[in-house]
Design a protein around this motif. Structure first.
Motif, PDB file in Angstrom:
ATOM      1  N   THR A 104    -113.789 -17.399  20.306  1.00  0.00           N
ATOM      2  CA  THR A 104    -112.454 -16.556  20.817  1.00  0.00           C
ATOM      3  C   THR A 104    -111.541 -16.057  19.723  1.00  0.00           C
ATOM      4  N   VAL A 105    -110.735 -14.947  20.302  1.00  0.00           N
ATOM      5  CA  VAL A 105    -109.674 -14.797  19.412  1.00  0.00           C
ATOM      6  C   VAL A 105    -108.507 -14.577  20.315  1.00  0.00           C
ATOM      7  N   THR A 106    -107.488 -15.012  19.720  1.00  0.00           N
ATOM      8  CA  THR A 106    -106.246 -15.164  20.233  1.00  0.00           C
ATOM      9  C   THR A 106    -105.048 -14.720  19.511  1.00  0.00           C
ATOM     10  N   VAL A 107    -104.070 -14.006  20.231  1.00  0.00           N
ATOM     11  CA  VAL A 107    -102.896 -13.804  19.449  1.00  0.00           C
ATOM     12  C   VAL A 107    -101.888 -14.788  19.743  1.00  0.00           C
ATOM     13  N   ILE A 108    -101.352 -15.605  18.810  1.00  0.00           N
ATOM     14  CA  ILE A 108    -100.598 -16.804  18.873  1.00  0.00           C
ATOM     15  C   ILE A 108     -99.094 -16.203  19.071  1.00  0.00           C
ATOM     16  N   GLU A 109     -98.651 -15.464  18.221  1.00  0.00           N
ATOM     17  CA  GLU A 109     -97.149 -14.847  18.337  1.00  0.00           C
ATOM     18  C   GLU A 109     -96.984 -13.652  17.463  1.00  0.00           C
ATOM     19  N   TYR A 110     -96.033 -12.927  17.341  1.00  0.00           N
ATOM     20  CA  TYR A 110     -95.634 -11.758  16.764  1.00  0.00           C
ATOM     21  C   TYR A 110     -94.267 -11.656  16.451  1.00  0.00           C
ATOM     22  N   VAL A 111     -93.999 -11.045  15.223  1.00  0.00           N
ATOM     23  CA  VAL A 111     -92.496 -10.710  14.930  1.00  0.00           C
ATOM     24  C   VAL A 111     -92.705  -9.333  14.646  1.00  0.00           C
ATOM     25  N   ARG A 112     -91.499  -8.685  15.178  1.00  0.00           N
ATOM     26  CA  ARG A 112     -91.678  -7.176  15.065  1.00  0.00           C
ATOM     27  C   ARG A 112     -90.034  -6.585  14.860  1.00  0.00           C
TER      28      ARG A 112
ATOM     29  N   TRP B 147    -105.343 -16.208  15.667  1.00  0.00           N
ATOM     30  CA  TRP B 147    -106.561 -17.415  15.624  1.00  0.00           C
ATOM     31  C   TRP B 147    -107.737 -17.113  16.239  1.00  0.00           C
ATOM     32  N   ALA B 148    -108.677 -17.415  15.502  1.00  0.00           N
ATOM     33  CA  ALA B 148    -110.274 -17.337  15.942  1.00  0.00           C
ATOM     34  C   ALA B 148    -110.865 -18.644  15.902  1.00  0.00           C
ATOM     35  N   LEU B 149    -111.618 -18.805  16.856  1.00  0.00           N
ATOM     36  CA  LEU B 149    -112.139 -20.139  17.023  1.00  0.00           C
ATOM     37  C   LEU B 149    -113.889 -19.918  17.458  1.00  0.00           C
ATOM     38  N   TYR B 150    -114.696 -20.429  16.603  1.00  0.00           N
ATOM     39  CA  TYR B 150    -116.201 -20.282  16.987  1.00  0.00           C
ATOM     40  C   TYR B 150    -116.686 -21.499  17.813  1.00  0.00           C
ATOM     41  N   ARG B 151    -117.453 -20.867  18.814  1.00  0.00           N
ATOM     42  CA  ARG B 151    -117.725 -21.707  19.670  1.00  0.00           C
ATOM     43  C   ARG B 151    -119.512 -21.771  20.041  1.00  0.00           C
ATOM     44  N   SER B 152    -120.186 -21.503  19.151  1.00  0.00           N
ATOM     45  CA  SER B 152    -121.675 -21.016  19.261  1.00  0.00           C
ATOM     46  C   SER B 152    -122.475 -22.429  18.404  1.00  0.00           C
ATOM     47  N   SER B 153    -123.531 -22.601  18.957  1.00  0.00           N
ATOM     48  CA  SER B 153    -124.451 -23.437  18.542  1.00  0.00           C
ATOM     49  C   SER B 153    -125.054 -22.949  17.031  1.00  0.00           C
ATOM     50  N   SER B 154    -125.808 -23.874  16.554  1.00  0.00           N
ATOM     51  CA  SER B 154    -126.370 -23.313  14.984  1.00  0.00           C
ATOM     52  C   SER B 154    -127.301 -22.346  15.208  1.00  0.00           C
TER      53      SER B 154
ATOM     54  N   MET C 213    -110.090 -19.957  11.968  1.00  0.00           N
ATOM     55  CA  MET C 213    -109.355 -19.216  11.157  1.00  0.00           C
ATOM     56  C   MET C 213    -108.017 -18.874  11.725  1.00  0.00           C
ATOM     57  N   GLU C 214    -107.012 -18.886  11.038  1.00  0.00           N
ATOM     58  CA  GLU C 214    -105.602 -18.418  11.450  1.00  0.00           C
ATOM     59  C   GLU C 214    -104.821 -17.712  10.410  1.00  0.00           C
ATOM     60  N   GLY C 215    -103.951 -16.813  10.742  1.00  0.00           N
ATOM     61  CA  GLY C 215    -103.361 -16.009  10.005  1.00  0.00           C
ATOM     62  C   GLY C 215    -102.533 -14.842  10.481  1.00  0.00           C
ATOM     63  N   TRP C 216    -101.543 -14.132   9.716  1.00  0.00           N
ATOM     64  CA  TRP C 216    -100.908 -13.219  10.027  1.00  0.00           C
ATOM     65  C   TRP C 216    -101.539 -11.980   9.390  1.00  0.00           C
ATOM     66  N   ILE C 217    -101.279 -10.756  10.276  1.00  0.00           N
ATOM     67  CA  ILE C 217    -101.540  -9.386   9.875  1.00  0.00           C
ATOM     68  C   ILE C 217    -100.592  -8.564  10.052  1.00  0.00           C
ATOM     69  N   ALA C 218    -100.263  -7.734   8.886  1.00  0.00           N
ATOM     70  CA  ALA C 218     -99.022  -6.590   8.976  1.00  0.00           C
ATOM     71  C   ALA C 218     -99.575  -5.412   9.416  1.00  0.00           C
ATOM     72  N   PHE C 219     -98.632  -4.535  10.205  1.00  0.00           N
ATOM     73  CA  PHE C 219     -98.641  -3.287  10.563  1.00  0.00           C
ATOM     74  C   PHE C 219     -97.420  -2.621  10.506  1.00  0.00           C
ATOM     75  N   GLU C 220     -97.593  -1.113  10.269  1.00  0.00           N
ATOM     76  CA  GLU C 220     -96.474  -0.437  10.459  1.00  0.00           C
ATOM     77  C   GLU C 220     -96.698   0.194  11.588  1.00  0.00           C
ATOM     78  N   VAL C 221     -95.665   0.199  12.472  1.00  0.00           N
ATOM     79  CA  VAL C 221     -95.789   0.926  13.742  1.00  0.00           C
ATOM     80  C   VAL C 221     -94.618   1.760  13.947  1.00  0.00           C
ATOM     81  N   PRO C 222     -94.570   2.668  15.231  1.00  0.00           N
ATOM     82  CA  PRO C 222     -93.577   3.461  15.563  1.00  0.00           C
ATOM     83  C   PRO C 222     -92.202   2.534  16.280  1.00  0.00           C
ATOM     84  N   LYS C 223     -91.172   2.570  15.881  1.00  0.00           N
ATOM     85  CA  LYS C 223     -90.013   1.995  16.462  1.00  0.00           C
ATOM     86  C   LYS C 223     -89.796   2.083  17.946  1.00  0.00           C
TER      87      LYS C 223
END
Length: 159
Positions: free
Chosen positions: A36-44, A74-81, A129-139
């Motif tokens: 699964t992939v989840t957006v936890i929060e954002y700051v803009r 946040w990404a969480l792996y849910r598979s078997s081996s 895995m969890e962390g932040w990704i930065a982008f530059e976007v139109p205001k």
């Protein structure tokens, strides 16, 4: 055990027509496994611009008419081996604006308390895995979409 009733008529979240909301996980199933992939929060906007500018003197100001967007994923792996696992990094993400312009992550020194979503490999059940990704976007584009792309499909989040 908790059982959840699923409305099969409801469109799956994470599509272009029905982007997932902040906090809503998207299930990804492909040849590399299930996760699964989840957006936890954002700051803009001004807050993000301030955080990036103060994090390091070499971080540049956004170009005219743009602002920083910091997205916590946040990404969480849910598979078997039986699967080899999935490589995932910030480069698997982009932002699409209302006019269809695509924005890749920008390279910055991240602010304290905002660890970067770095390259990793999810390979066993409950790896995360969890962390932040930065982008530059139109205001002036208030409803951009964050896009996660694996090798087979794209998944969308409304930001």
């Amino acid at each position: 055990t908790t059982h959840v009733n699923v409305d099969l008529e409801k469109k799956q979240a994470g599509t272009y027509d029905n982007p997932a909301k902040v906090g809503e996980p998207i299930k990804v199933i492909n040849r590399q496994g299930e996760y699964t992939v989840t957006v936890i929060e954002y700051v803009r906007g001004e807050r993000a611009d301030y955080l990036v500018e103060k994090a390091n003197m070499y971080n540049y100001k956004p170009k005219f008419g743009h602002e920083y967007l910091l997205v916590k994923v946040w990404a969480l792996y849910r598979s078997s081996s039986t699967y080899a696992g999935v490589p995932i990094s910030e480069l698997d993400f982009s932002v699409v604006s209302y006019d269809g312009s695509v924005y890749s992550p920008v390279f910055i020194v991240y602010p304290d308390g905002y660890p970067e979503f770095e390259y990793g490999h999810l390979s066993s059940d409950n790896d995360e895995m969890e962390g932040w990704i930065a982008f530059e976007v139109p205001k002036d584009d208030e409803n951009v979409l964050l896009v996660y792309s694996d090798s087979w499909s794209s998944y969308y989040f409304i930001i």
